[in-house]
Design a protein around this motif. Sequence first.
Motif, PDB file in Angstrom:
ATOM      1  N   ARG A 175      83.655  26.169  32.533  1.00  0.00           N
ATOM      2  CA  ARG A 175      82.721  26.101  33.670  1.00  0.00           C
ATOM      3  C   ARG A 175      82.030  24.740  33.713  1.00  0.00           C
ATOM      4  O   ARG A 175      81.238  24.474  34.608  1.00  0.00           O
ATOM      5  CB  ARG A 175      81.708  27.247  33.577  1.00  0.00           C
ATOM      6  CG  ARG A 175      82.407  28.592  33.726  1.00  0.00           C
ATOM      7  CD  ARG A 175      81.542  29.802  33.600  1.00  0.00           C
ATOM      8  NE  ARG A 175      82.412  30.963  33.454  1.00  0.00           N
ATOM      9  CZ  ARG A 175      83.023  31.582  34.470  1.00  0.00           C
ATOM     10  NH1 ARG A 175      82.810  31.188  35.697  1.00  0.00           N
ATOM     11  NH2 ARG A 175      83.837  32.590  34.261  1.00  0.00           N
ATOM     12  N   TYR A 207      88.980  30.177  31.071  1.00  0.00           N
ATOM     13  CA  TYR A 207      87.707  30.751  31.532  1.00  0.00           C
ATOM     14  C   TYR A 207      87.400  32.055  30.801  1.00  0.00           C
ATOM     15  O   TYR A 207      88.305  32.865  30.560  1.00  0.00           O
ATOM     16  CB  TYR A 207      87.782  31.086  33.018  1.00  0.00           C
ATOM     17  CG  TYR A 207      87.507  29.901  33.907  1.00  0.00           C
ATOM     18  CD1 TYR A 207      86.220  29.658  34.380  1.00  0.00           C
ATOM     19  CD2 TYR A 207      88.534  29.032  34.253  1.00  0.00           C
ATOM     20  CE1 TYR A 207      85.966  28.577  35.195  1.00  0.00           C
ATOM     21  CE2 TYR A 207      88.284  27.949  35.072  1.00  0.00           C
ATOM     22  CZ  TYR A 207      86.995  27.714  35.536  1.00  0.00           C
ATOM     23  OH  TYR A 207      86.740  26.641  36.343  1.00  0.00           O
ATOM     24  N   LYS A 208      86.130  32.256  30.494  1.00  0.00           N
ATOM     25  CA  LYS A 208      85.660  33.538  29.982  1.00  0.00           C
ATOM     26  C   LYS A 208      84.701  34.124  31.010  1.00  0.00           C
ATOM     27  O   LYS A 208      84.081  33.374  31.771  1.00  0.00           O
ATOM     28  CB  LYS A 208      84.909  33.353  28.647  1.00  0.00           C
ATOM     29  CG  LYS A 208      85.839  33.208  27.461  1.00  0.00           C
ATOM     30  CD  LYS A 208      86.365  31.810  27.295  1.00  0.00           C
ATOM     31  CE  LYS A 208      87.644  31.761  26.482  1.00  0.00           C
ATOM     32  NZ  LYS A 208      88.221  30.418  26.448  1.00  0.00           N
ATOM     33  N   GLN A 209      84.558  35.412  31.007  1.00  0.00           N
ATOM     34  CA  GLN A 209      83.590  36.036  31.911  1.00  0.00           C
ATOM     35  C   GLN A 209      82.232  35.349  31.691  1.00  0.00           C
ATOM     36  O   GLN A 209      81.819  35.142  30.535  1.00  0.00           O
ATOM     37  CB  GLN A 209      83.512  37.535  31.588  1.00  0.00           C
ATOM     38  CG  GLN A 209      82.581  38.296  32.490  1.00  0.00           C
ATOM     39  CD  GLN A 209      81.719  39.229  31.667  1.00  0.00           C
ATOM     40  OE1 GLN A 209      81.222  38.852  30.611  1.00  0.00           O
ATOM     41  NE2 GLN A 209      81.551  40.444  32.161  1.00  0.00           N
ATOM     42  N   HIS A 215      83.097  43.857  25.140  1.00  0.00           N
ATOM     43  CA  HIS A 215      84.266  44.605  25.607  1.00  0.00           C
ATOM     44  C   HIS A 215      84.026  46.086  25.390  1.00  0.00           C
ATOM     45  O   HIS A 215      83.351  46.468  24.434  1.00  0.00           O
ATOM     46  CB  HIS A 215      85.519  44.185  24.829  1.00  0.00           C
ATOM     47  CG  HIS A 215      85.934  42.792  25.152  1.00  0.00           C
ATOM     48  ND1 HIS A 215      86.197  41.843  24.201  1.00  0.00           N
ATOM     49  CD2 HIS A 215      86.098  42.189  26.344  1.00  0.00           C
ATOM     50  CE1 HIS A 215      86.523  40.712  24.796  1.00  0.00           C
ATOM     51  NE2 HIS A 215      86.465  40.894  26.093  1.00  0.00           N
ATOM     52  N   HIS A 233      87.275  40.741  29.176  1.00  0.00           N
ATOM     53  CA  HIS A 233      86.351  39.679  29.607  1.00  0.00           C
ATOM     54  C   HIS A 233      86.714  38.307  29.031  1.00  0.00           C
ATOM     55  O   HIS A 233      86.146  37.301  29.413  1.00  0.00           O
ATOM     56  CB  HIS A 233      84.914  40.019  29.199  1.00  0.00           C
ATOM     57  CG  HIS A 233      84.480  41.370  29.657  1.00  0.00           C
ATOM     58  ND1 HIS A 233      84.794  41.876  30.896  1.00  0.00           N
ATOM     59  CD2 HIS A 233      83.757  42.331  29.038  1.00  0.00           C
ATOM     60  CE1 HIS A 233      84.293  43.084  31.017  1.00  0.00           C
ATOM     61  NE2 HIS A 233      83.662  43.393  29.907  1.00  0.00           N
ATOM     62  N   TRP A 235      89.950  37.029  28.790  1.00  0.00           N
ATOM     63  CA  TRP A 235      91.207  36.445  29.271  1.00  0.00           C
ATOM     64  C   TRP A 235      91.369  36.689  30.767  1.00  0.00           C
ATOM     65  O   TRP A 235      90.793  37.618  31.320  1.00  0.00           O
ATOM     66  CB  TRP A 235      92.406  37.104  28.564  1.00  0.00           C
ATOM     67  CG  TRP A 235      92.302  37.166  27.085  1.00  0.00           C
ATOM     68  CD1 TRP A 235      91.977  38.254  26.334  1.00  0.00           C
ATOM     69  CD2 TRP A 235      92.518  36.098  26.152  1.00  0.00           C
ATOM     70  NE1 TRP A 235      91.992  37.935  25.013  1.00  0.00           N
ATOM     71  CE2 TRP A 235      92.314  36.621  24.858  1.00  0.00           C
ATOM     72  CE3 TRP A 235      92.865  34.751  26.290  1.00  0.00           C
ATOM     73  CZ2 TRP A 235      92.453  35.850  23.708  1.00  0.00           C
ATOM     74  CZ3 TRP A 235      92.998  33.977  25.143  1.00  0.00           C
ATOM     75  CH2 TRP A 235      92.786  34.534  23.871  1.00  0.00           C
ATOM     76  N   ASP A 236      92.260  35.903  31.363  1.00  0.00           N
ATOM     77  CA  ASP A 236      92.716  36.142  32.737  1.00  0.00           C
ATOM     78  C   ASP A 236      91.564  36.376  33.705  1.00  0.00           C
ATOM     79  O   ASP A 236      91.573  37.348  34.465  1.00  0.00           O
ATOM     80  CB  ASP A 236      93.690  37.344  32.748  1.00  0.00           C
ATOM     81  CG  ASP A 236      94.431  37.445  34.081  1.00  0.00           C
ATOM     82  OD1 ASP A 236      94.529  36.416  34.780  1.00  0.00           O
ATOM     83  OD2 ASP A 236      94.898  38.551  34.418  1.00  0.00           O
ATOM     84  N   GLN A 237      90.607  35.479  33.682  1.00  0.00           N
ATOM     85  CA  GLN A 237      89.500  35.560  34.638  1.00  0.00           C
ATOM     86  C   GLN A 237      89.974  34.994  35.988  1.00  0.00           C
ATOM     87  O   GLN A 237      90.891  34.171  36.029  1.00  0.00           O
ATOM     88  CB  GLN A 237      88.292  34.777  34.110  1.00  0.00           C
ATOM     89  CG  GLN A 237      87.767  35.309  32.781  1.00  0.00           C
ATOM     90  CD  GLN A 237      87.360  36.771  32.863  1.00  0.00           C
ATOM     91  OE1 GLN A 237      86.460  37.134  33.610  1.00  0.00           O
ATOM     92  NE2 GLN A 237      88.046  37.635  32.110  1.00  0.00           N
ATOM     93  N   PRO A 238      89.352  35.425  37.098  1.00  0.00           N
ATOM     94  CA  PRO A 238      89.870  35.019  38.413  1.00  0.00           C
ATOM     95  C   PRO A 238      89.919  33.502  38.614  1.00  0.00           C
ATOM     96  O   PRO A 238      90.794  32.997  39.310  1.00  0.00           O
ATOM     97  CB  PRO A 238      88.874  35.644  39.403  1.00  0.00           C
ATOM     98  CG  PRO A 238      87.960  36.516  38.619  1.00  0.00           C
ATOM     99  CD  PRO A 238      88.233  36.352  37.158  1.00  0.00           C
ATOM    100  N   GLU A 239      89.024  32.766  37.948  1.00  0.00           N
ATOM    101  CA  GLU A 239      88.922  31.322  38.207  1.00  0.00           C
ATOM    102  C   GLU A 239      90.075  30.514  37.632  1.00  0.00           C
ATOM    103  O   GLU A 239      90.317  29.383  38.054  1.00  0.00           O
ATOM    104  CB  GLU A 239      87.624  30.764  37.590  1.00  0.00           C
ATOM    105  CG  GLU A 239      86.344  31.347  38.135  1.00  0.00           C
ATOM    106  CD  GLU A 239      85.871  32.599  37.373  1.00  0.00           C
ATOM    107  OE1 GLU A 239      86.703  33.203  36.653  1.00  0.00           O
ATOM    108  OE2 GLU A 239      84.697  32.972  37.506  1.00  0.00           O
TER     109      GLU A 239
END
Length: 530
Positions: A175, A207-209, A215, A233, A235-239
């Motif tokens: 971020r 990215y992390k949540q 979790h 939370h 892995w695989d965050q939308p960003e």
Amino acid sequence: MTEAHWWQDAAVYQVYVRSFADSDGDGVGDLPGITARLPYLADLGVDAVWVTPFYRSPMADHGYDVADQCDVDPMFGTLADADRLVTAAHALGLRVIVDLVPNHSSDEHPWFQEALRDPSSRLRERYLFRKPGPDGGPPNNWESVFGGPAWSRDEASGEYYLHLFDRKQPDFDWRHPAVHEEWERILHFWLDRGVDGFRIDVAHGLYKQAALTDHPPSLESQDALFHASAAPHAWDQPEVVDVYRRWRQITDGYTDRVMVGEVFLSQLERVARFVGPDRLHQSFNFPLLAAPLDAQTWRRLITASLAAFEVDGAAPTWVLSNHDVIRHATRYGGGEQGRARARAATLTLLGLPGSPYLYQGEELGLEQDDVPGPARQDPIWLRSGGTVPGRDGARTPMPWTAQAPGHGFSSGTPWLPFGGQAAERSVAAQEGDPGSTLAFYRRALAQRRALRGGLDRTVTWLDGPPDVLAYARRHADGDALVCVLNTGEATTTFALPGATLLVSSDPAATASADALTLPAGTAMWVRAQV
Ligand code: NOJ
């Protein structure tokens, strides 16, 4: 796809740099060692080489802990050696893919060192430092992929930092804009040096949540191979896909470069989100790694993979072995039979559209080595106090010759010991033997190269007995390439009149005027009218 690109069908050979060829006798493979062996790879018939990380690193995760992504570790050579490798590969018609590790750095990276030295440093914001949780322990319940908590305490400040892998691999905070700028600089650095592409480590990470919340405990440690499903939370965050949109713009500014992501997710529809004309060219396709060699399962997974990845601006990949998993000859039972099944599985994937990624030594039929405990080096083994075997058994050095102790790999003491298979399965022992696994790989890759220009990318399934997987790809000359695999325990026949044998995984698999005969665990390619 409107225009054909080399990477859409390239057979890529993964070199695990520490274990391929050691030119200076320190027991660890290096870049000049790879360069000297490039003619072997050109003869094998692969199109590209993916070289695992060779950057400056304290080697806590054998190079996946990077202190300077734009310099070569002295253990592996120099930047001039990297340039020589690329030039020599290109002269032989081979492309070079290098590994990028953007999820984390080494704790010896200058940014992290400064962040530790001065708790008020703004560089701390480029990592994920957080105050302890209410009980004074880690800020949340996340676990490291390598075992134990994903947080380590910085004693000087009393804060914790996040590391999804080893404590010596702090995660970047994606971020923060400086992290983006730095990685764009790194991309240009290697593209300008002429590499043909990147393998992106932990591409679904980064990215992390934002809130770093716990979790759900019920999900913990549910799925050992695909950590992401147990840690939604982390892995695989939308960003994350936006990072690759930007990187695609950068790579598209150069001629014909490729990015392949290590997207370690079990659900193909989630993996598919990472590829396309405005994002990554390819993602690794791992579900087959976790599947038994079974015709019905394979048909289902291959169908899903083609639907997900055979899309505009992208191409499928096929993976059976790499430096993180148990070699497929061993997964399929080991010994003579496991090796035979491994060849059959490989032949089946080599006939599909897309890029097979082959792992060094599989062309020799290498099995997982049982590295003695005291010799093991994997941080997974070390962090678990010797309770989780780790990945060293897939990383033992390449046996080039039958001569112990160095087997042509090194004149010194290899960093991991050779197992019992080294002499018998060395390159030298198989050279000149038409019945060897090495000769099979050479034949299959040569056939693949000869045929692929004329092959339609559509895969048509042919029905047969339940243990048989069979598909056809139409060729421009009017015939089709038909691949048939028998995953059962008994010999089977497959009716196919007028077939001509192209290559088989086993000499006992034969084509007669009316039918193919396939012993258990064999595969063959034939040319036929379908
Ligand atoms: C995936 C790499 O393949 C593996 O070897 C490494 O330990 C982790 N990513 C962390 O970088």
